[in-house]
Structures are given as C-alpha cells and as structure tokens.
Write a protein that holds these residues in place. Structure first.
Motif, PDB file in Angstrom:
ATOM      1  N   PRO A  97       0.827  -1.222   0.000  1.00  0.00           N
ATOM      2  CA  PRO A  97       0.000   0.000   0.000  1.00  0.00           C
ATOM      3  C   PRO A  97       0.858   1.267   0.000  1.00  0.00           C
ATOM      4  O   PRO A  97       0.538   2.236  -0.707  1.00  0.00           O
ATOM      5  CB  PRO A  97      -0.818  -0.128   1.288  1.00  0.00           C
ATOM      6  N   TYR A  98       1.940   1.253   0.781  1.00  0.00           N
ATOM      7  CA  TYR A  98       2.819   2.429   0.802  1.00  0.00           C
ATOM      8  C   TYR A  98       3.512   2.591  -0.554  1.00  0.00           C
ATOM      9  O   TYR A  98       3.700   3.720  -1.035  1.00  0.00           O
ATOM     10  CB  TYR A  98       3.845   2.297   1.923  1.00  0.00           C
ATOM     11  N   LEU A  99       3.906   1.493  -1.183  1.00  0.00           N
ATOM     12  CA  LEU A  99       4.526   1.553  -2.515  1.00  0.00           C
ATOM     13  C   LEU A  99       3.572   2.176  -3.513  1.00  0.00           C
ATOM     14  O   LEU A  99       3.972   3.031  -4.323  1.00  0.00           O
ATOM     15  CB  LEU A  99       4.934   0.149  -2.964  1.00  0.00           C
ATOM     16  N   GLN A 100       2.279   1.764  -3.476  1.00  0.00           N
ATOM     17  CA  GLN A 100       1.294   2.368  -4.374  1.00  0.00           C
ATOM     18  C   GLN A 100       1.202   3.871  -4.166  1.00  0.00           C
ATOM     19  O   GLN A 100       1.202   4.651  -5.127  1.00  0.00           O
ATOM     20  CB  GLN A 100      -0.088   1.746  -4.115  1.00  0.00           C
ATOM     21  N   LYS A 101       1.139   4.275  -2.906  1.00  0.00           N
ATOM     22  CA  LYS A 101       1.001   5.685  -2.588  1.00  0.00           C
ATOM     23  C   LYS A 101       2.217   6.481  -3.072  1.00  0.00           C
ATOM     24  O   LYS A 101       2.095   7.545  -3.684  1.00  0.00           O
ATOM     25  CB  LYS A 101       0.812   5.846  -1.079  1.00  0.00           C
ATOM     26  N   VAL A 102       3.422   5.952  -2.818  1.00  0.00           N
ATOM     27  CA  VAL A 102       4.647   6.640  -3.243  1.00  0.00           C
ATOM     28  C   VAL A 102       4.710   6.741  -4.759  1.00  0.00           C
ATOM     29  O   VAL A 102       5.035   7.796  -5.316  1.00  0.00           O
ATOM     30  CB  VAL A 102       5.881   5.903  -2.687  1.00  0.00           C
ATOM     31  N   LEU A 103       4.395   5.637  -5.437  1.00  0.00           N
ATOM     32  CA  LEU A 103       4.449   5.652  -6.904  1.00  0.00           C
ATOM     33  C   LEU A 103       3.446   6.652  -7.461  1.00  0.00           C
ATOM     34  O   LEU A 103       3.737   7.364  -8.429  1.00  0.00           O
ATOM     35  CB  LEU A 103       4.188   4.256  -7.471  1.00  0.00           C
ATOM     36  N   ASN A 104       2.270   6.711  -6.879  1.00  0.00           N
ATOM     37  CA  ASN A 104       1.261   7.661  -7.338  1.00  0.00           C
ATOM     38  C   ASN A 104       1.758   9.093  -7.171  1.00  0.00           C
ATOM     39  O   ASN A 104       1.659   9.924  -8.087  1.00  0.00           O
ATOM     40  CB  ASN A 104      -0.034   7.438  -6.557  1.00  0.00           C
ATOM     41  N   GLN A 105       2.337   9.382  -5.999  1.00  0.00           N
ATOM     42  CA  GLN A 105       2.847  10.734  -5.757  1.00  0.00           C
ATOM     43  C   GLN A 105       4.025  11.055  -6.683  1.00  0.00           C
ATOM     44  O   GLN A 105       4.092  12.132  -7.281  1.00  0.00           O
ATOM     45  CB  GLN A 105       3.285  10.872  -4.297  1.00  0.00           C
ATOM     46  N   GLN A 106       4.940  10.105  -6.787  1.00  0.00           N
ATOM     47  CA  GLN A 106       6.133  10.350  -7.608  1.00  0.00           C
ATOM     48  C   GLN A 106       5.767  10.540  -9.065  1.00  0.00           C
ATOM     49  O   GLN A 106       6.304  11.422  -9.751  1.00  0.00           O
ATOM     50  CB  GLN A 106       7.125   9.183  -7.463  1.00  0.00           C
ATOM     51  N   LEU A 107       4.844   9.706  -9.561  1.00  0.00           N
ATOM     52  CA  LEU A 107       4.455   9.821 -10.965  1.00  0.00           C
ATOM     53  C   LEU A 107       3.710  11.124 -11.209  1.00  0.00           C
ATOM     54  O   LEU A 107       3.933  11.800 -12.221  1.00  0.00           O
ATOM     55  CB  LEU A 107       3.604   8.622 -11.385  1.00  0.00           C
ATOM     56  N   THR A 108       2.839  11.501 -10.283  1.00  0.00           N
ATOM     57  CA  THR A 108       2.110  12.762 -10.434  1.00  0.00           C
ATOM     58  C   THR A 108       3.072  13.942 -10.459  1.00  0.00           C
ATOM     59  O   THR A 108       2.990  14.831 -11.318  1.00  0.00           O
ATOM     60  CB  THR A 108       1.094  12.926  -9.291  1.00  0.00           C
ATOM     61  N   ASN A 109       4.007  13.954  -9.510  1.00  0.00           N
ATOM     62  CA  ASN A 109       4.997  15.033  -9.489  1.00  0.00           C
ATOM     63  C   ASN A 109       5.861  15.020 -10.745  1.00  0.00           C
ATOM     64  O   ASN A 109       6.203  16.070 -11.303  1.00  0.00           O
ATOM     65  CB  ASN A 109       5.892  14.909  -8.250  1.00  0.00           C
ATOM     66  N   HIS A 110       6.233  13.808 -11.184  1.00  0.00           N
ATOM     67  CA  HIS A 110       7.084  13.685 -12.373  1.00  0.00           C
ATOM     68  C   HIS A 110       6.346  14.198 -13.615  1.00  0.00           C
ATOM     69  O   HIS A 110       6.932  14.902 -14.452  1.00  0.00           O
ATOM     70  CB  HIS A 110       7.478  12.221 -12.557  1.00  0.00           C
ATOM     71  N   ILE A 111       5.059  13.862 -13.728  1.00  0.00           N
ATOM     72  CA  ILE A 111       4.277  14.347 -14.870  1.00  0.00           C
ATOM     73  C   ILE A 111       4.194  15.869 -14.825  1.00  0.00           C
ATOM     74  O   ILE A 111       4.362  16.550 -15.845  1.00  0.00           O
ATOM     75  CB  ILE A 111       2.876  13.714 -14.849  1.00  0.00           C
ATOM     76  N   ARG A 112       3.938  16.411 -13.634  1.00  0.00           N
ATOM     77  CA  ARG A 112       3.833  17.854 -13.503  1.00  0.00           C
ATOM     78  C   ARG A 112       5.142  18.540 -13.885  1.00  0.00           C
ATOM     79  O   ARG A 112       5.156  19.576 -14.557  1.00  0.00           O
ATOM     80  CB  ARG A 112       3.439  18.183 -12.061  1.00  0.00           C
ATOM     81  N   ASP A 113       6.272  17.951 -13.480  1.00  0.00           N
ATOM     82  CA  ASP A 113       7.571  18.553 -13.783  1.00  0.00           C
ATOM     83  C   ASP A 113       7.911  18.489 -15.266  1.00  0.00           C
ATOM     84  O   ASP A 113       8.567  19.380 -15.804  1.00  0.00           O
ATOM     85  CB  ASP A 113       8.678  17.870 -12.975  1.00  0.00           C
ATOM     86  N   THR A 114       7.507  17.400 -15.897  1.00  0.00           N
ATOM     87  CA  THR A 114       7.894  17.201 -17.306  1.00  0.00           C
ATOM     88  C   THR A 114       6.854  17.728 -18.288  1.00  0.00           C
ATOM     89  O   THR A 114       7.077  17.694 -19.489  1.00  0.00           O
ATOM     90  CB  THR A 114       8.119  15.709 -17.587  1.00  0.00           C
ATOM     91  N   LEU A 115       5.712  18.201 -17.773  1.00  0.00           N
ATOM     92  CA  LEU A 115       4.634  18.622 -18.670  1.00  0.00           C
ATOM     93  C   LEU A 115       5.034  19.780 -19.588  1.00  0.00           C
ATOM     94  O   LEU A 115       4.713  19.745 -20.780  1.00  0.00           O
ATOM     95  CB  LEU A 115       3.406  18.998 -17.834  1.00  0.00           C
ATOM     96  N   PRO A 116       5.731  20.824 -19.105  1.00  0.00           N
ATOM     97  CA  PRO A 116       6.115  21.906 -20.036  1.00  0.00           C
ATOM     98  C   PRO A 116       6.988  21.425 -21.191  1.00  0.00           C
ATOM     99  O   PRO A 116       6.759  21.791 -22.344  1.00  0.00           O
ATOM    100  CB  PRO A 116       6.881  22.879 -19.129  1.00  0.00           C
TER     101      PRO A 116
END
Length: 838
Positions: free
Chosen positions: A270-289
C-alpha cells in the motif's frame, strides 16, 4: 493535479492506436528487474488480483503497459480488444498469453510491441506501469543466442527516456551490489533522479540477516530511497492464497520483525502504491512543459503537409478536375523555376536544371571543340598531300608555283574537312541538354506522385516532346555546319589573308587575355611520394600565364609557380584504391614540370570538377594531348619528301587554316547554344504551359488519370489522425494548470557520515548532545549561566542528530546576560541540557 495520470493514460492510448508511441516521451514508470525477481508479484499486489502469466523461465515476453484507474467497479480492458470488458481476471491472463504468442510465437522469443491493459478498480490508485521482460543471461529452448542483448536493448529503449521513472526490483536474498536492475538504472540515470528501489523476498532471507541498512538507504543510497515488500510465495500462489490476506500478512511481518518495525509505516505494497502515485504525479507535472513543447514541435513539422490534405473532399465531383488543373500548373511552375534558377527549387547537392545547361553551353561545349585541335604533323601531311594531288600528273615549273591558285584550292579542301569535324561536338551538346531536360522533368513529376497514372503520363508526354524537339534541333545544327561548309569567306574582317599568312606567329596569342585570374580552387597533388610528404591538398590559382599553388586559400604562403608555356593536359586512369579523379600536366619538350617530376598529377573529387578545370586550362592555352597518331609518321611520312618551295606553301596554308577555323569556332560557340535554347528549351516551356493539359485529357480518362495511390491515401489518413491527436493532446494539456508548486526532487544522498562513523569509534554517551524535549529539565544544573547551544553536527560528528518533536522554546536571554561558560556534563546520560535558539 489528480487528473494528470488519467491524462497521460488517454495520451498513451491515443498514440498507441496510431502506432506513434515510440515518437512521444510520455511520463511513465518502467518496472525493471532480473528474471524471477518478483516484478509480476509486485504488480499483482498493486492490483490485488491474479492476472499475470506465471511459470518457469522467461514469462513476460512483451512489454505490458498497465494503466490502473480508480473506479467504483472492477474490470479490465485491452486496447486491442476495444469495447470488451473483462471481469474474470483468469481471462485477462489467458488474453495476455494469447496476444503474446500471436506476436512472438511459441518459442520463448520476445518482442518490443507493447500490450496495453487498463484495469479499473476501487482497490488501486491511479498509476501507469510498464512491466518489462526479466533480465536473463542464458538462452532457453528455442530462444536466440543473443536473447540477453535483445532484452537489454528493449529495456534501455524504455528507461533511457528522460520522462520515465525506473522501478528497480531486487530480491533481498541476493547481493545488492550484483543487482542487474540497479546496474541498468545507473547507466541511464547516474544521478539517481529517476530511480526508485524495491526490495522483494524479505521473508526469504537467511536467519539472522536482514535488509535494514538497505531500506534505511545506507548501503547503496538512492535519492528516492528503497521500499520493502513481501510477496506471496510459490506455495501461496499454488494454494490460491488471497492477495488481500497476503497484504495483511505483509503488514504483520513488518510490524513484528525487530529490524523493520520502526519503519513499518514506510514499507509494504500500500505504501509503494502511494509513493508511486505521488512520484508519478509530481514527475508528470515537472515534465509537462517540456512535453508540451515536443507536441508543438511535432505539430509544426507536419502542419505544412497536412495543409494539403485538410481540404480533401472525396465526394466532391469536381475534385479530380481541380486537382488535375492544380497539378499541371504546379508542374509548369516547378519546371520554369528549375530552368530559370528562381524560386524555391534550389538544389544544394549538385548542379541541375538551368545551371547544368549553362555549364554545358559555356564549359563542356567549348571544351569538346578544343579537344578537336588538329594534330600538327597529321595536318601538315594532309596539306602536302592536297597540294600534290591538286597538281596531279602535271609537273608545274618552279616559276609557276608561286601562283595563288594552288594554295587557295588546298586551303578550301583542308578547311571544309575541319569544319565537318565540328558536327560531333555540336550534336553531343544537343544530347547533353536533352538528357538534362528529361532529368528535370523527372524531378518535377515527383510532386505528382500522389497520382501515379498522372505522373507517368506527364513524364511520357513531355519526354516524348523533348525527343521530338531534339531531332529538329539536330537538323538545324547540321544545317548550320553545312552552311559554313558551303561558302568559305576569305574576305572576313578577322581573316589574316594570304599576304599576311607567312608572317603570322604560330604561337597562341595571349595578349588579349593578359595575366588575369581564370580560376581558383582546391586540388590535390597526387604523385608526390610518401617519403616526401605524400598526396596533399593545395589552393590553386590559374592565370593566363601561370599556375600557382598556395598552402591555403588566404594565398599568403606560395608553394610554387608553374609557367604554362609548352604545357599540355592528359587524362590519368583512376586507381583501384583511390576515389579521386585525376588529370596530369606535362611539358611537350620532355622537360620536368615540377622539381624532378615529368608529370604533375592533380586530383579532384568528381569527374565534373576535372572537366571544369580542363575547360579553364583551355582558356589559358593549355590544350589536351593528342597521342592517337604516335608512330604513324614513321610509316607514311617517309613516303614523300618536301622541297623548300612545298614547305613554304604548307606553312602558308597551315596559318590560313588556323586563322579561318578560329573564326568558325567563335561563330559556332555563339550559334549552337542559341539554337538549342530557341528550338528545345523555350519550345518545351511553351508546350508545358499551353498544350500539356490538352494532351493529358486526350491520352486517358480523367477518373483513371486522377486515381490516388493506396499508399498516399493511407498516409493522408495517418497524417490527419496524427494531426488531430496532437491538437487534442495540446488542448487537454492546455486545460491543466502547471503553476502548482512542485515537490522538488530529493537532494543527493550524503553518506559521508556513514563512512566517518565506520572509520572512527562511536563517541561515548557523555559527549553526545541531544536536543531538548518539550519541557525544561526538572533538576537545575550547577552552572549559573544559560545552557549552551547545541553545536551543529560537523564532519567529525558520529551521526546526524535524532529528530525531535517540536515544542515551546525557552525564553531568549536578556541583553545584559552574558553567555554561560563551558557546557555542563549531565549527571545522567539519559538527561540532556536545554537548548538555546541560535
């Protein structure tokens, strides 16, 4: 920002359906690990369902793009089975196996074509994961011998993208330093900005060992750290142990294990899911421009081509007529531009069209004329034969041989023979222009490739007309030569006349040209030996009197200056090992041309360049060598003897022929290009503008003529779909605000204190300083002054300070109070002095 992961899922589906996924660097997480490292089990735990194929050896043989979507109902969908919902996850496993075998076959081979699977469930967080084949070393069964390199190349294809997070899965019962996943991640992500470590099989470690140092990020630190998980064993899988029960057992394991209980809240699936979700969301936000910029650049690159397809209306009855008119008009404009050298039809790779025709007129054609320079000995022998044959059987008295009738008749016979020889170079120039016109037509018809029949018919009709004009032009050229032969005008103003023939110098008159520069360029001196430096490139400058070469094109350091007197040029056969085209200069008096070399071999990159240099040398008076009649004079020249009177007549006629042929050459050089231009080039342009459309209408049915090629129709559909997908993607991304404060990447891991702690013994408890807790100490210290500040941990500190819970700070000391003396040692090691804010 919750909609970012679904956004990427939509983009992934759209571009995968178009077959364009490789061109776009979508943010995603790639799962990498060795064979049987537990990658599939981690994914199944994330989904809480058994849905992946299992077995021995390599099981994952195609990338699986797994899109997890939070929803109220639970079902799965495949991109290749649109509209079909899978509620039984055993069927999902079977569909993955069938789809894998469909592409890779039954022989354990692999393929880089992905399978797209989307799972909707209330038990998942939104994630996009890519399950890649496990890293293997030895081929099994019918696998190719290079299976290891194939898998590695496939993994690198995904993880080398900057927008891809790497989930490096490593079993805990193997040495972390030998982890294949971490090794590959280190190659493409040396700073560790994109790598997340996952440690599996913690419950299978030998008794008395644990992975605490790894999970605390002390052994091989990663900037994003490690997360430990416990998967089901093979016995649990065979026994159909429920994944929910397995997750409860995983939680119990971390809470009860003495090495992991202090970090149990940071372990587990469950913690792995949560971390991956946060990391991927942040990564998408950073790479979106940056991702938006890539989409915009791709859109701009295809916009010009799509503009042609936008107004395509297949149901419009006038479409084919309009298209035919547009294509013929475009062909006419392109042909005009290529011949006249204007507009956007500029070839930067080679001479073509009007530029090449100009070169034929002013370099190739004069060169062909001068190549016909008569052989001196052969010409003199012909003149002597002509004079003797005109006398015939009559023996003219010496006193009568001074009359002009004999030289006049011999002169005309020789001149007419030389004029007839000009037919060859003139006809050759017509052939060269005709060939270049046909090449130009072929280049212009490339834009008609959308309609194969129209392209073919246009090329056939125009090429046929060019050949028709070629015949008429050749007839006119031959007529011009016959006109010159029909009347020898000895009253021409440039003709030297009989009276001045004997005084004329036989050398080439260069005074009109002066010592002007004729040509400059790079040439390679080819025949210098290796011991003397070998072949070398120099900057050559050709004038009317000399050929000089310099070290470079700045012309500051002159290497040599070669006078052009008595020089001739000859071709040299291209050597087997050389790609250069070579010609040579030599002295007709058998002298050395350059230092101790009889020949000066000069090399160019192309035959066209060689011909151009030869034409320039001709302008300077350096003629091609005529060696075809090397030893003929040994046989026939001895058959007659020339008395002094005959020699004088031969010399007179020789000078007359030379003078008259220079007049003819000048006239022919001017008339032949004009004739070709008028009868061929201008006629072809007029035909294309005025008559080509009528010939196309009469040649074939319009519907057949304008039948579109299947490849073009497919390309048009693909380009339009791609264009719409890119526009839609940009619209979707444009609706999302990227101004939200982004979570920065974790700082680089500083493990220097670990290294220091290992080198030095741990400090005694009496010297440690601990921060205060909420309340001040109950026992006052013996010192009067305020408690000292806690020193910041420096490089000598044994470990970083233990974090403490924030509480109320003690009051600041008054301005009159001085800071206390040295720190007081607490009476008990469990107590610590209060801290003073700095």
């Amino acid at each position: 920002m919750e909609g970012l992961i679904p956004l990427v899922n939509r983009l992934q589906d759209a571009f995968a359906a178009l077959g364009q996924s490789c061109l776009l660097d979508l943010p995603q997480i790639a799962v990498v690990g060795g064979q049987s490292a537990g990658k599939s089990s981690v994914l199944e735990n994330c989904v809480s369902r058994d849905f992946l194929p299992r077995g021995s050896g390599i099981v994952t043989r195609r990338p699986l793009v797994l899109q997890l979507v939070t929803a109220k109902t639970e079902y799965a969908e495949f991109l290749h089975c649109k509209g079909r919902k899978f509620t039984d996850f055993d069927e999902v496993r079977q569909e993955i196996e069938v789809e894998t075998d469909r592409i890779t076959g039954m022989n354990k081979g692999i393929s880089s074509i992905p399978i797209n699977l989307r799972i909707y469930s209330p038990h998942v967080l939104s994630l996009t994961l890519i399950d890649l084949p496990g890293i293997t070393k030895v081929p099994v069964g019918d696998q190719p011998p290079d299976i290891e390199h194939q898998i590695r190349d496939m993994i690198m294809q995904f993880i080398s993208r900057e927008n891809c997070l790497i989930l490096a899965v490593t079993p805990a019962n193997t040495d972390l330093a030998n982890s294949d996943a971490l090794k590959l991640a280190k190659e493409v992500d040396p700073q560790g900005l994109r790598t997340i470590g996952v440690i599996t099989k913690l419950d299978l470690m030998d008794e008395g060992t644990d992975a605490r140092e790894i999970l605390e990020n002390k052994l091989l630190p990663l900037r994003r750290g490690y997360i430990g998980v416990v998967n089901r064993s093979q016995k649990d899988i065979d026994g159909k142990k429920d994944i929910k029960a397995a997750l409860l057992a995983e939680r119990k394991f971390f809470l009860s294990h003495p090495a992991y209980r202090h970090m149990a809240d940071r372990m587990g699936t469950p913690y792995l899911q949560k971390v991956l979700n946060q990391q991927l969301t942040n990564h998408i936000r950073d790479t979106l421009p940056g991702f938006r910029s890539k989409l915009q650049s791709q859109l701009l690159s295809i916009e010009h081509e799509v503009e042609v397809y936008k107004n395509f209306r297949p149901e419009d009855p006038t479409r084919k007529t309009k298209a035919l008119l547009q294509m013929v008009q475009q062909f006419s404009v392109d042909f005009e531009k290529r011949i006249e050298g204007s507009g956007d039809q500029v070839d930067t790779l080679e001479l073509s069209g009007g530029a090449k025709i100009n070169r034929i007129f002013h370099e190739r054609f004069p060169f062909e004329l001068v190549k016909m320079e008569f052989n001196e000995k052969e010409l003199r022998r012909e003149i002597s034969y002509a004079i003797k044959n005109i006398h015939g059987i009559r023996q003219v008295l010496p006193c009568l041989q001074t009359g002009l009738f004999t030289p006049d008749m011999a002169f005309e016979a020789i001149v007419k023979k030389q004029i007839v020889k000009l037919k060859g170079p003139c006809l050759k120039s017509v052939d060269l222009v005709m060939q270049e016109l046909i090449n130009t037509v072929k280049k212009c018809t490339k834009k008609l490739a959308t309609y194969p029949r129209l392209c073919e018919e246009t090329e056939r009709i125009v090429a046929g007309y060019i050949r028709e004009r070629e015949e008429k032009t050749k007839d006119q050229v031959l007529l011009l030569i016959d006109i010159q032969v029909s009347y020898i005008n000895t009253n021409h103003e440039d003709f030297i006349g009989f009276a001045n023939a004997q005084q004329r110098s036989s050398q080439v008159n260069k005074s009109a040209v002066g010592n002007q520069v004729i040509r400059k360029g790079w040439l390679t001196i080819n025949n210098i030996g290796i011991m003397k430096g070998g072949s070398k490139e120099y900057w050559f400058v050709l004038t009317a009197e000399s050929l000089s070469w310099y070290k470079d094109d700045e012309e500051k350091e002159k290497k040599y200056m070669l006078p052009l007197d008595n020089l001739k040029v000859r071709d040299v056969e291209k050597s087997f090992m050389s790609s250069k085209h070579i010609f040579a200069l030599f002295n007709t008096e058998q002298r050395n041309v350059y230092k101790d070399y009889r020949f000066l071999e000069l090399a160019c990159d192309s035959q066209e360049e060689v011909d151009s240099w030869k034409a320039s040398l001709l302008r300077a008076g350096v003629y091609p060598d005529k060696s075809s009649t090397e030893n003929d004079e040994n046989g026939q020249a001895d058959n007659f003897s020339m008395d002094p009177q005959l020699e004088r007549q031969v010399e007179t006629i020789r000078n007359l022929v030379d003078s008259y042929m220079s007049i003819i050459n000048k006239c022919i050089r001017d008339l032949i290009p004009k004739t070709i231009m008028h009868l061929m080039i201008n006629n072809v342009k007029e035909f294309i503008n005025a008559e080509l459309l009528a010939h196309l209408y009469s040649s074939e049915d319009q519907n057949t003529l304008m039948e579109e090629s299947a490849e073009q129709a497919q390309r048009r559909d693909e380009m339009l779909r791609m264009y719409q997908a890119l526009k839609e993607a940009l619209a979707i991304i444009g609706d999302i605000s990227t101004s939200t404060v982004s979570t920065p990447a974790p700082p680089p891991v500083d493990d220097s204190w670990l290294q220091q702690a290992r080198r030095s013994p741990p400090p005694s408890p009496s010297t440690q300083r601990r921060p205060t807790l909420n309340n001040p100490p109950t026992r006052p210290l013996s010192g009067r002054g305020p408690a000292p500040a806690i020193p910041s941990p420096g490089p000598q500190a044994g470990a970083p300070p233990v974090p403490f819970r924030p509480g109320p700070l003690p009051p600041f000391p008054s301005g009159g109070e001085a800071l206390g003396g040295p720190p007081q040692v607490p009476s008990r090691p469990t107590r610590a002095p209060p801290s003073v804010p700095r």
